[in-house]
Design a protein around this motif. Structure first.
Motif, PDB file in Angstrom:
ATOM      1  N   ASP A 283      -5.254 -16.846 -23.992  1.00 43.05           N
ATOM      2  CA  ASP A 283      -5.022 -16.520 -22.580  1.00 43.05           C
ATOM      3  C   ASP A 283      -5.457 -15.099 -22.219  1.00 43.05           C
ATOM      4  O   ASP A 283      -5.328 -14.691 -21.057  1.00 43.05           O
ATOM      5  N   VAL A 284      -5.949 -14.345 -23.219  1.00 44.48           N
ATOM      6  CA  VAL A 284      -6.418 -12.990 -22.918  1.00 44.48           C
ATOM      7  C   VAL A 284      -7.692 -13.077 -22.099  1.00 44.48           C
ATOM      8  O   VAL A 284      -8.679 -13.699 -22.512  1.00 44.48           O
ATOM      9  N   ASP A 285      -7.697 -12.470 -20.936  1.00 43.54           N
ATOM     10  CA  ASP A 285      -8.824 -12.561 -20.012  1.00 43.54           C
ATOM     11  C   ASP A 285      -9.575 -11.236 -20.004  1.00 43.54           C
ATOM     12  O   ASP A 285      -9.107 -10.240 -19.459  1.00 43.54           O
ATOM     13  N   VAL A 286     -10.732 -11.244 -20.644  1.00 46.03           N
ATOM     14  CA  VAL A 286     -11.570 -10.046 -20.684  1.00 46.03           C
ATOM     15  C   VAL A 286     -12.811 -10.331 -19.844  1.00 46.03           C
ATOM     16  O   VAL A 286     -13.623 -11.203 -20.178  1.00 46.03           O
ATOM     17  N   GLU A 287     -12.961  -9.613 -18.747  1.00 46.63           N
ATOM     18  CA  GLU A 287     -14.087  -9.826 -17.850  1.00 46.63           C
ATOM     19  C   GLU A 287     -15.359  -9.226 -18.442  1.00 46.63           C
ATOM     20  O   GLU A 287     -15.354  -8.086 -18.909  1.00 46.63           O
ATOM     21  N   LYS A 288     -16.426  -9.986 -18.443  1.00 43.66           N
ATOM     22  CA  LYS A 288     -17.699  -9.514 -18.988  1.00 43.66           C
ATOM     23  C   LYS A 288     -18.646  -9.163 -17.861  1.00 43.66           C
ATOM     24  O   LYS A 288     -18.766  -9.889 -16.885  1.00 43.66           O
TER      25      LYS A 288
END
Length: 292
Positions: A283-288
């Protein structure tokens, strides 16, 4: 002697009998945030206080990591043959080729991952396997570069216990092993004269009373001095750097609420608890932000 860092950066030695602490900070005029490093780097001698009466009972002080923020934590991968076989079988390694320090080099753990024995291991993700590894480690007492075998042994100040905690997966080792609390060090740094032969020590780790790892350091592929020699080719080893020497077979998962007990002959024992954050790796949301 057995050196101990305690109570917000004070340095002491265990008193005769091992149930008390002789405070060196005032006696020697130590003032640095890393008192063991200050002691090793300076012209100090604690031997005259080895038989002094204890200033504190051991159970009255808060024991900290011997070096709270070492410049480097250098780790030897897969340094017991039985663990190499275990890792291959467990698919942490996907080939049967030989893996060694000579082949793959050492890896680094973040200094910020270091904690003492009175803190908890914190599992960062509740959906990833987190494993324990018990290891013989040591603290460098002299700046070391391009060491030969004799110099390598002479420049080791003392030995300690290290728990190398790991997230299993495909990420780089230094990533998976550098989360906060993933390097438990202590409780003491024991000088070589009390340790005896560091390549002939029994070590053991248990989780909730169940023994999972039990071996002897005589089964290492590369000795402590070998690791120093190899590491000092590429990097200058500084006073206070912590070097750890790999783990035997029996590596297994940790879970919320576990208690980990570890012991190494002639060095000591430690016990730490495990707690879990309510966070899922998935669920970790890292925007690229890429380029077109």
């Amino acid at each position: 002697m057995k050196f101990v860092t305690f109570d917000d950066g004070r340095l002491g030695v265990l008193s005769e009998g091992g149930d008390g602490v002789v405070d060196l900070t005032g006696r020697l005029g130590l003032s640095a945030e890393e008192p063991l490093v200050e002691y090793m780097a300076g012209d100090y001698d604690a031997s005259e206080y080895a038989d002094a009466d204890a200033d504190y009972a051991l159970d009255e002080v808060s024991i900290e990591a011997p070096v709270g923020r070492p410049g480097k934590v250098i780790a030897a991968p897969l340094n017991y043959e039985n663990h190499i076989e275990e890792a291959i079988a467990d698919r942490d390694i996907t080939t049967d080729e030989w893996f060694s320090i000579e082949d793959k080099g050492y890896f680094l753990k973040a200094p910020s991952s270091v904690i003492g024995v009175e803190e908890n291991i914190v599992i960062p993700f509740n959906d990833r396997r987190i494993d324990h590894e018990v290891e013989l480690a040591f603290v460098m007492g002299e700046e070391t570069k391009n060491a030969d075998n004799e110099e390598a042994w002479e420049n080791i100040f003392g030995y300690t216990i290290l728990l190398d905690i790991s997230v299993r997966g495909d990420q780089d080792r230094s990533n998976r092993k550098s989360y906060d609390t993933f390097t438990v060090v202590g409780p003491y740094v024991v000088t070589p004269d009390e340790v005896g032969d560091p390549q002939d020590l029994d070590l053991e780790l248990a989780v909730n009373g169940e023994v999972r790892q039990s071996d002897t350091t005589s089964d290492m592929v590369y000795t402590c001095a070998d690791v120093v020699q190899y590491a000092s080719i590429g990097a200058t080893l500084d006073v206070g750097d912590v070097i750890t020497t790999g783990t035997p077979e029996g590596v297994g998962p940790l879970r919320d609420g576990d208690t980990v007990d570890a012991e190494i002959e002639n060095i000591g024992s430690l016990s730490v608890d495990v707690e879990e954050r309510d966070v899922s790796f998935a669920d970790v949301d890292v925007e690229k932000h890429g380029t077109e």
